[in-house]
Design an enzyme around this catalytic site. Sequence first.
Site, PDB file in Angstrom:
ATOM      1  N   ASP A 106       0.843  -1.061  -0.012  1.00  0.00           N
ATOM      2  CA  ASP A 106       0.010   0.125  -0.045  1.00  0.00           C
ATOM      3  C   ASP A 106       0.961   1.276  -0.003  1.00  0.00           C
ATOM      4  O   ASP A 106       1.896   1.098   0.045  1.00  0.00           O
ATOM      5  CB  ASP A 106      -0.808   0.112   1.169  1.00  0.00           C
ATOM      6  CG  ASP A 106      -2.297   0.339   0.855  1.00  0.00           C
ATOM      7  OD1 ASP A 106      -2.401   1.424  -0.031  1.00  0.00           O
ATOM      8  OD2 ASP A 106      -3.383   0.125   1.722  1.00  0.00           O
ATOM      9  N   ASP A 167     -10.952   2.593  -4.022  1.00  0.00           N
ATOM     10  CA  ASP A 167     -11.330   1.224  -3.718  1.00  0.00           C
ATOM     11  C   ASP A 167     -12.840   1.047  -4.246  1.00  0.00           C
ATOM     12  O   ASP A 167     -13.918   1.630  -4.272  1.00  0.00           O
ATOM     13  CB  ASP A 167     -11.791   1.417  -2.348  1.00  0.00           C
ATOM     14  CG  ASP A 167     -10.366   1.661  -1.166  1.00  0.00           C
ATOM     15  OD1 ASP A 167      -9.230   1.373  -1.695  1.00  0.00           O
ATOM     16  OD2 ASP A 167     -10.619   1.944  -0.071  1.00  0.00           O
TER      17      ASP A 167
END
Length: 362
Positions: A106, A167
């Site tokens: 990430d 997302d």
Amino acid sequence: SERLFAEMADVMAAEGWREAGYQFVCIDDCWMAPTRDERGRLRADPRRFPGGIARLAAYVHSKGLKLGIYSDVGSRTCAGFPGSYGHYELDAQTFASWGVDLLKFDGCNAGSLDLLAEGYRNMSLALNKTGRPIVYSCEWPFYLRPMQQPNYTEIKQYCNHWRNFYDVYDSWNSIKSIMEWTALHQDSIVKIAGPGGWNDPDMASIFLALSQLVIGNFGLSWDQAVTQMAMWAIMAAPLFMSNDLRHIKPEAKWLLQNKEVIAINQDPLGKQGYRITKEKGFELWERPLSGRAYAVAVLNQQEIGGPQNFTFSLTFLGNGLACNPACSIQQILPASRDWGVHYWVSYLSIEVNPTGTALLKI
């Protein structure tokens, strides 16, 4: 917890997911203890992963599957656990020693764009240095794009797939926005995709694992689930499911394990598809396949009313080459149908439900 991932591996091995091609059981953020150990190494939360990651990896491997794990390029993960900044080689060695097969890396708390890029490069080199094959899943362009245009040629040098957009959520608006973003940016992202490096439409931490396919949850209608599966295949997207496989409906399982759709997604030519027209509430997408074939998706964007017909000329497809001088057409989704032989000058008329997609192989 360790038990949850072991149970998911059991289901994947027992109910045909492994044979369909789903190989990885992936852990997302929050698996770690709040601090590193006395030697500076990451460690699993001892309450939720009492056997540690190595034991879980061994169990997943015993089922003929692979284990994915999560870390972050910055000082902290997105949820506030220890990040890999300053520990890239140590963390890569730790993951390799545990038997990890994939790393989702990430981009939270990187500090600066320079440190972000440096971190992604350094972790790639560190993973390769371990000698263990570990798929490297990056979020580099997603965190870069608000400030500058990503250099996809460089990103592909270091990463196996990379997240481009927000997302994914279990909703039609989320799926729709990902498809539209991909179409709007296709000139810069389609050409770079291919074996060894893929555009990843989305990854999210809010679901069970790396988030791609939210099929089998509750937010999508059947037609919308068909659209996601068809369009992810057209986009050559890595297929990661975010759902509870212990409680999945038979129709969702049929869709997610559909061999013909997965074959399009995994086509060895490795070319990503693209939108070729958008008109009257419909979109027409195509993807070149091996053997001079094409996958074609007819998407009905309308959200009200009943099924509607979309008629298009076959000369549209493959720059005029897909059906020249003739071709056979097979419909794969939403149900199998043989459309027979057509000719270069033919028109095809397809009926599609609102928010649904017809997936064809030509």
